[in-house]
Design an enzyme around this catalytic site. Structure first.
Site, mmCIF file in Angstrom:
data_model
loop_
_atom_site.group_PDB
_atom_site.id
_atom_site.type_symbol
_atom_site.label_atom_id
_atom_site.label_comp_id
_atom_site.label_asym_id
_atom_site.label_seq_id
_atom_site.Cartn_x
_atom_site.Cartn_y
_atom_site.Cartn_z
ATOM 1 N N GLU A 45 -9.785 -64.420 -38.765
ATOM 2 C CA GLU A 45 -10.944 -63.564 -38.495
ATOM 3 C C GLU A 45 -10.801 -62.273 -39.294
ATOM 4 O OE1 GLU A 45 -11.476 -62.428 -34.363
ATOM 5 O OE2 GLU A 45 -12.641 -60.674 -34.962
ATOM 6 N N ARG A 49 -15.122 -54.212 -40.703
ATOM 7 C CA ARG A 49 -14.869 -52.808 -40.345
ATOM 8 C C ARG A 49 -14.557 -51.954 -41.563
ATOM 9 N NH1 ARG A 49 -10.984 -53.790 -35.052
ATOM 10 N NH2 ARG A 49 -12.334 -55.385 -34.193
ATOM 11 N N THR A 73 -16.220 -58.670 -35.693
ATOM 12 C CA THR A 73 -16.957 -57.405 -35.537
ATOM 13 C C THR A 73 -18.409 -57.555 -35.989
ATOM 14 O OG1 THR A 73 -14.849 -56.337 -36.110
ATOM 15 C CG2 THR A 73 -16.688 -54.893 -35.681
ATOM 16 N N LYS A 133 -15.342 -64.976 -26.657
ATOM 17 C CA LYS A 133 -14.253 -64.014 -26.806
ATOM 18 C C LYS A 133 -14.255 -63.125 -25.566
ATOM 19 C CE LYS A 133 -13.232 -59.867 -29.548
ATOM 20 N NZ LYS A 133 -12.971 -59.380 -30.897
#
Ligand code: 3PG
Length: 215
Positions: A45, A49, A73, A133
């Protein structure tokens, strides 16, 4: 995609750890992917960011490495398009909004939306997301929370993330509703900055060895 193919779920289960990767230098993308693969971690993953995150995903995805590379994200609808265009094969979000949900549903690949409460988990299940998640796992209730909701929600599986370490990962992985844990502890920014790829491989191997006996 609502139902996640069994072979992909099995791949996450086998891996047990989803590294939460933050990269600021595109030149680090391939050596890091190789280091993680060498440590038996192949479900990657890459978080959106940094300004170079999409380029890093593109580099990993187009390199031919035998890893499943996805984007994390994901917080806005346009992130889904950008991640898809970069070649991300799965998506992870810290939460979901009414604007984001249809974009996640339309993505052609596994999607793990973030939830932190029973109602959020139920809402996301109703939207077709049965693997979620659990974020932020430690502050939101830890293994005790997930254990408590296994009874009323037996059809949901979780990837807890947020505050997970090698020390507390076993407490999650032994739960029947947990398929893997996510975390940044096996991809520390300090080791990436030092290009200590062997150190990252060692962290992965140590973690996988310790977690092998769990679940
Ligand atoms: C995430 O985005 O999933 C979390 O920030 C990762 O949490 P951690 O750094 O505590 O592993």
């Amino acid at each position: 995609m609502s139902a996640i193919p069994h072979e992909i779920l099995n791949r996450v289960r086998d891996c047990k750890i989803v590294p939460v990767i933050t990269l600021s230098d595109v030149d680090h993308a391939l050596p890091l992917a190789d280091a993680l693969m060498a440590g038996g971690v192949d479900f990657l993953e890459v978080t959106l960011r940094t300004s170079s995150a999409l380029a890093c995903i593109e580099k990993m995805a187009s390199s031919g490495v035998d890893a499943m590379v996805g984007a994390g994200t994901i917080t806005r609808p346009e992130d889904v398009t950008a991640a898809k265009n970069a070649g991300a094969r799965f998506l992870v979000s810290p939460g979901a909004t009414p604007a984001l949900i249809p974009e996640l549903q339309a993505f052609d690949g596994p999607v793990f939306p973030g939830v932190a409460s029973v109602s959020e988990a139920m809402i996301m299940r109703d939207h077709g997301f049965t693997v979620q998640k659990f974020f932020p796992a430690e502050p939101a209730g830890g293994p005790g929370f997930l254990k408590s909701i296994a009874g009323p929600m037996p059809d949901i599986r979780f990837i807890p993330t947020g505050g997970i370490s090698q020390a507390n990962a076993p407490g999650y992985l032994e739960l029947e509703n947990v398929i893997a844990v996510g975390g940044s502890w096996i991809v520390p920014n300090a080791l990436i900055a030092e290009k200590d790829w062997a150190g990252i491989t060692k962290l992965c191997l140590d973690a996988r060895q310790r977690l092998e006996s769990v679940a």
